[in-house]
Design an enzyme around this catalytic site. Sequence first.
Site, short mmCIF file in Angstrom:
data_model
loop_
_atom_site.label_atom_id
_atom_site.label_comp_id
_atom_site.label_asym_id
_atom_site.label_seq_id
_atom_site.Cartn_x
_atom_site.Cartn_y
_atom_site.Cartn_z
N CYS A 3 1.68 -4.03 8.54
CA CYS A 3 1.42 -2.68 8.13
C CYS A 3 -0.05 -2.25 8.57
CB CYS A 3 1.12 -2.79 6.55
SG CYS A 3 0.67 -1.02 5.98
N CYS A 28 -2.84 -1.59 5.52
CA CYS A 28 -3.29 -2.72 4.64
C CYS A 28 -3.16 -4.09 5.39
CB CYS A 28 -2.75 -2.78 3.35
SG CYS A 28 -0.82 -3.37 3.12
N CYS A 66 12.97 -7.28 12.45
CA CYS A 66 13.25 -8.20 11.49
C CYS A 66 12.21 -8.35 10.47
CB CYS A 66 13.23 -9.55 12.27
SG CYS A 66 14.26 -10.71 11.26
N CYS A 110 0.84 -1.16 0.10
CA CYS A 110 0.00 -0.06 -0.01
C CYS A 110 0.85 1.42 0.03
CB CYS A 110 -1.04 -0.11 1.14
SG CYS A 110 0.02 0.44 2.73
#
Length: 143
Positions: free
Chosen positions: A107, A110, A130, A54
Amino acid sequence: GSLTKREPSLTKSEWRKKLTPEQFYVTREKGTEPPFSGSYLNNKAPGMYHCVCCDSPLFSSEKKYCSGTGWPSFSEAHGTSGSDESNTGILRRVDTSLGAARTEVVCKQCEAHLGHVFPDGPGPAGQRFCINSVALKFKPGQP
């Protein structure tokens, strides 16, 4: 969809069309790229790492470091203020898929799977984000 989402989430088949098979496996099916395989592992250029799905800005090159683990590692998410992550592009989720509780990083916009965060990083916060290279899109420039 619900009104709380900033934009409608794509369906799996829509994501599959938009992403490469490797990007889809990692970001939408919570996969992991093989260690030392990622394109951004040794990237030291200044810039910002965005979500490959996104385009949200997620991590700055200023917080990237070499952890020796085989994946791009960051000491904090872009927008972090002290221990406050409310202005970052990420969310933390508990992940018990391997039997042990790990902290998944997704995220915020999204819900793409990005990687995990571990408590063995550098600096005062001691965090190691990571993150899979294939979940990121690097944009060079001033971080």
